[in-house]
Design an enzyme around this catalytic site. Structure first.
Site, mmCIF file in Angstrom:
data_model
loop_
_atom_site.group_PDB
_atom_site.id
_atom_site.type_symbol
_atom_site.label_atom_id
_atom_site.label_comp_id
_atom_site.label_asym_id
_atom_site.label_seq_id
_atom_site.Cartn_x
_atom_site.Cartn_y
_atom_site.Cartn_z
ATOM 1 N N ARG A 293 0.738 -1.065 0.051
ATOM 2 C CA ARG A 293 -0.045 0.005 -0.157
ATOM 3 C C ARG A 293 0.912 1.302 0.086
ATOM 4 O O ARG A 293 0.631 2.103 -0.887
ATOM 5 C CB ARG A 293 -0.990 -0.169 1.111
ATOM 6 C CG ARG A 293 -2.269 -0.720 1.066
ATOM 7 C CD ARG A 293 -2.806 -1.301 2.381
ATOM 8 N NE ARG A 293 -1.793 -2.365 2.808
ATOM 9 C CZ ARG A 293 -1.723 -3.637 2.709
ATOM 10 N NH1 ARG A 293 -2.558 -3.840 1.591
ATOM 11 N NH2 ARG A 293 -0.931 -4.127 3.021
ATOM 12 N N THR A 294 1.807 1.389 0.923
ATOM 13 C CA THR A 294 2.842 2.577 0.829
ATOM 14 C C THR A 294 3.294 2.973 -0.379
ATOM 15 O O THR A 294 3.408 4.153 -0.899
ATOM 16 C CB THR A 294 3.583 2.374 2.100
ATOM 17 O OG1 THR A 294 2.854 2.195 3.472
ATOM 18 C CG2 THR A 294 4.283 3.784 2.277
ATOM 19 N N LYS B 81 25.884 -4.383 -1.289
ATOM 20 C CA LYS B 81 27.548 -4.640 -1.492
ATOM 21 C C LYS B 81 28.152 -3.776 -0.209
ATOM 22 O O LYS B 81 29.499 -3.648 -0.112
ATOM 23 C CB LYS B 81 27.877 -3.972 -2.680
ATOM 24 C CG LYS B 81 27.327 -4.571 -4.019
ATOM 25 C CD LYS B 81 27.725 -3.584 -5.323
ATOM 26 C CE LYS B 81 26.944 -4.027 -6.372
ATOM 27 N NZ LYS B 81 27.079 -3.220 -7.683
#
Length: 403
Positions: free
Chosen positions: A149-150, A179
């Site tokens: 949703r966000t 990394k």
């Protein structure tokens, strides 16, 4: 008078140590809420114009003028502080905040103004699908934790206003973070490609670090168990729309209150309103932390812990359910199993609730709200999710182009 600015949280300390040799030093810290200054907190006799781009409106000054008079009763020196403040939300002016990091940044005036813009955004979404308000702007979404949703609502919000999106769905694995790149280096790189950054991170406090590094706006889309301010904004907006008021309400916060960033941010915002009472209903292993309780007490907000969901539901205007977050327990699956399933909103809870009350949930849900609740008109959680689009459209518009 000394004024010190602290990074991007817009905290200022005012001290009167330079005003008089005999005056008592006092300080006031506030989050973009300069209306709170009182005669007890500022004691110097002088005219002061305070400007700072991270707290005050562009080209607006907060004028503090103090006058003196002698009391007729005890001949003591009395001081009065006058505050003149021009309207802050004039069309075309700069938004008061440079970043959205935590719920404490907002006061009632800013909240009300944001909600007005959100209502305008709803009209745009429904009637003006070709809006170009943010044409030429690029938003980068950096999500180090999963989101549906966000992330999608932010991306939808940007596109509905004519902007473009650069996105990484799982930055923890599919960015240079895998990394070993530091968050600060990632932010410095991403800001060179975009105009605003929306970030979700697994560490509490990561959003503050990002905002302190970036020269463009940063929006906290959730930082571990810390905060989720845009969720809290849409939650309060939803309560106002569903219940019709924010003062004098009773709210039951249910579920994982120790790890739930949504309930923490919501508690901070509810404390801005009058005569609010908050009930905390949770298993023992995930009780609300003391910092939130202490904050509510300091704001004169009544709160109560309860183990009886049915009783709390019968008293509340809002039952705000949350899931028990397995990802916050690490290897302690025994504690997760102990907490899970203890408080479930089902038809029996609905029967105990007042007719005007609503059930809310930040989603996703597992089994803490049964699916047969969905058909009840008091189930507001999908309307709540939709409101997230309007709030995030409003925030993007305000941060990038102003009021």
């Amino acid at each position: 008078m000394a004024m010190a600015a602290a990074s991007s949280l817009f905290t200022y300390s005012f001290q009167e140590g330079m005003c008089s040799q005999k005056t008592k030093t006092c300080s006031k810290k506030f989050m973009c809420n300069y209306q709170n200054l009182t005669p007890n907190q500022l004691g110097c006799s002088m005219l002061m114009y305070l400007k700072h781009p991270r707290s005050l409106h562009s080209e607006k000054s907060l004028i503090l003028e103090e006058t003196e008079r002698l009391s007729k009763h005890n001949r003591t020196l009395c001081r009065a502080l006058e505050i003149e403040n021009s309207p802050s939300f004039t069309l075309g002016n700069k938004f008061q905040l440079d970043d959205v990091i935590e719920a404490q940044q907002f006061d009632r005036d800013i909240l009300n103004a944001i909600f007005e813009v959100a209502r305008d955004m709803e009209k745009i979404e429904k009637k003006s699908p070709g809006s170009q308000i943010l044409k030429g702007y690029l938003m980068a979404t950096l999500f180090y934790e999963p989101s549906t949703r966000t992330r999608l609502s932010f991306e939808s919000a940007m596109k509905r206003l004519g902007g473009e999106v650069l996105t990484t769905e799982n930055a923890r694995e599919f960015s240079s973070a895998a990394k070993g790149e530091t968050l600060e280096d990632s932010i410095r790189t991403v800001e060179s490609y975009s105009d605003i950054i929306v970030m979700r991170h697994f560490e509490s406090g990561a959003a503050k670090r990002a905002a302190a590094t970036a020269g463009i706006p940063v929006i906290n889309a959730g930082d571990g168990p810390g905060q989720h301010p845009t969720q809290a904004l849409l939650d309060v907006y939803t309560v106002e729309r569903e219940i019709g008021k924010l003062d004098g309400i009773k709210v039951g916060l249910v579920g994982d209150l120790a790890n739930g960033r949504t309930v923490r941010s919501l508690a901070y915002l509810l404390a801005k309103y009058e005569d609010v009472k908050i009930y905390f209903v949770s298993p023992d292993v995930v009780k609300m932390k003391d910092d939130i309780k202490d904050y509510l007490t300091s704001m004169n907000i009544e709160w109560e812990e309860s183990a009886d969901l049915m009783e709390v539901a019968s008293k509340c205007d809002v039952v705000y359910q949350t899931r028990i977050q397995r990802e916050r327990f690490g290897e302690r699956t025994d504690l997760y199993e102990e907490a899970r399933g203890k408080y479930i909103v089902d038809r029996r809870v609905l029967e105990a609730m007042p007719e005007h009350a609503v059930v809310m949930h930040p989603l996703p849900r597992l089994d803490e709200i049964t699916v047969d609740v969905d058909s009840d008109p008091r189930a507001a959680y999908f309307r709540q999710a939709k409101n997230g689009l309007y709030i995030r459209m409003a925030l993007l518009k305000l941060l990038l182009v102003g009021w």
